[in-house]
Design a protein around this motif. Structure first.
Motif, PDB file in Angstrom:
ATOM      1  N   TYR A   1     -11.032  62.692   2.005  1.00 37.39           N
ATOM      2  CA  TYR A   1      -9.935  63.653   2.067  1.00 37.39           C
ATOM      3  C   TYR A   1      -9.913  64.521   0.804  1.00 37.39           C
ATOM      4  O   TYR A   1      -9.738  65.744   0.885  1.00 37.39           O
ATOM      5  N   ALA A   2     -10.102  63.890  -0.361  1.00 36.34           N
ATOM      6  CA  ALA A   2     -10.142  64.651  -1.620  1.00 36.34           C
ATOM      7  C   ALA A   2     -11.299  65.643  -1.619  1.00 36.34           C
ATOM      8  O   ALA A   2     -11.171  66.761  -2.130  1.00 36.34           O
ATOM      9  N   ASP A   3     -12.404  65.245  -1.019  1.00 28.75           N
ATOM     10  CA  ASP A   3     -13.566  66.137  -0.936  1.00 28.75           C
ATOM     11  C   ASP A   3     -13.308  67.283   0.033  1.00 28.75           C
ATOM     12  O   ASP A   3     -13.458  68.462  -0.308  1.00 28.75           O
ATOM     13  N   ALA A   4     -12.875  66.952   1.247  1.00 27.52           N
ATOM     14  CA  ALA A   4     -12.747  67.954   2.306  1.00 27.52           C
ATOM     15  C   ALA A   4     -11.616  68.946   2.061  1.00 27.52           C
ATOM     16  O   ALA A   4     -11.732  70.124   2.397  1.00 27.52           O
ATOM     17  N   PHE A   5     -10.510  68.489   1.490  1.00 33.93           N
ATOM     18  CA  PHE A   5      -9.378  69.379   1.245  1.00 33.93           C
ATOM     19  C   PHE A   5      -9.375  69.866  -0.201  1.00 33.93           C
ATOM     20  O   PHE A   5      -9.240  71.060  -0.477  1.00 33.93           O
ATOM     21  N   GLY A   6      -9.583  68.937  -1.144  1.00 36.71           N
ATOM     22  CA  GLY A   6      -9.501  69.305  -2.556  1.00 36.71           C
ATOM     23  C   GLY A   6     -10.690  70.090  -3.062  1.00 36.71           C
ATOM     24  O   GLY A   6     -10.548  71.211  -3.559  1.00 36.71           O
ATOM     25  N   LEU A   7     -11.892  69.529  -2.926  1.00 38.20           N
ATOM     26  CA  LEU A   7     -13.071  70.145  -3.526  1.00 38.20           C
ATOM     27  C   LEU A   7     -13.572  71.363  -2.763  1.00 38.20           C
ATOM     28  O   LEU A   7     -14.285  72.198  -3.331  1.00 38.20           O
ATOM     29  N   ILE A   8     -13.205  71.490  -1.493  1.00 36.36           N
ATOM     30  CA  ILE A   8     -13.705  72.640  -0.736  1.00 36.36           C
ATOM     31  C   ILE A   8     -12.631  73.691  -0.488  1.00 36.36           C
ATOM     32  O   ILE A   8     -12.939  74.834  -0.163  1.00 36.36           O
TER      33      ILE A   8
END
Length: 266
Positions: free
Chosen positions: A78-85
């Motif tokens: 979730y941190a990758d898909a919403f935060g980092l992108i």
């Protein structure tokens, strides 16, 4: 006297403002340009959405009793898909592109041009201004959203540290890159959004080679290593990822300073 009438050689000949003093001067001028209630409210709301959705994901996962490993993987994903992108590149783009773009449009940049100082401090100050505003708006929701999405299970502390490091390094690299983009294009935000959505959003899914040409790929590798979570790809080495992100920051600032040296401002 317009700034365009001053050649780089004449500026260099009369330069007497030290690098540190020049950077601080530019920082004070530029920080006033990019901070506005509208920007803070809109981008703060985006971060709030990530936190709320992360909480919902965490509660749903806890109710279904997926297990700690799966919950940690969900939090990291979730941190990758919403935060980092989304959060990190978009917020960095808005403030980095505005750091010199707004000053260029309203004539403030002419004031800096007429000061007897180098161009590198202007680029460094622009990146510092962008990071000052973007870091809390990027890091806080990404960390909280990912941590809440993990259901706060055992190991979520390490996950939070990994998310924090990845988001902070990513924000710094994007900020420096987008300062340069703001000098190359008048409509830098549109170009930046196209880059984020069409390349950063897709590159990781195109394979390991494509991911190595994406800032997100390196930030996501930092997250995978520090959180010790399998995100379903072959991550780059931790040291390599950190070095690449740092190099992108430094090279982008160097190119921005070079661009500023040859830029005419009326």
């Amino acid at each position: 006297m317009s700034a365009s009438a001053m050649s780089p050689d004449s500026v260099a000949a009369n330069r007497h403002v030290g690098a540190v003093r020049a950077t601080l001067l530019c920082y004070r001028v530029l920080i006033r340009q990019i901070v506005s209630v509208g920007r803070l409210a809109a981008l703060g709301a985006l971060g709030a959405i990530m936190i709320v959705v992360g909480w919902v994901v965490g509660v749903a996962g806890a109710d279904r009793d997926f297990g700690s490993s799966a919950m940690l993987r969900d939090g990291a994903g979730y941190a990758d898909a919403f935060g980092l992108i989304v959060i990190v590149p978009i917020i960095s783009l808005v403030f980095a592109a505005a750091s010199l773009g707004d000053a260029r449009d309203d004539g403030t940049l002419v004031y800096l041009w007429l000061r007897p100082m180098g161009r590198a401090p202007v680029a460094v100050a622009a990146a510092a201004v962008s990071m000052t505003v973007a870091l809390p708006l990027c890091v806080a929701p990404t960390v909280l959203g990912g941590w809440l999405a993990s259901g706060r299970v055992a190991g979520s502390g390490d996950l939070a540290v990994g998310i924090l490091t990845a988001a902070a390094l990513g924000t710094a690299a994007y900020s420096c890159l987008f300062v340069l983009l703001g000098l190359l294009f008048r409509k830098a935000v549109l170009w930046g959004i196209a880059y984020v959505l069409l390349w950063e959003g897709l590159a990781v899914g195109l394979g390991d080679f494509a991911a190595r040409l994406s800032l997100r790929g390196y930030a996501r590798s930092v997250l995978a290593h520090l959180a010790d979570v399998d995100l379903g790809f072959d991550p780059n080495r931790l040291a390599t990822s950190i070095i690449v992100l740092a190099c992108v920051s430094v090279v982008s600032l160097g190119l921005a300073a070079l661009r500023l040296r040859h830029l005419n401002v009326d």
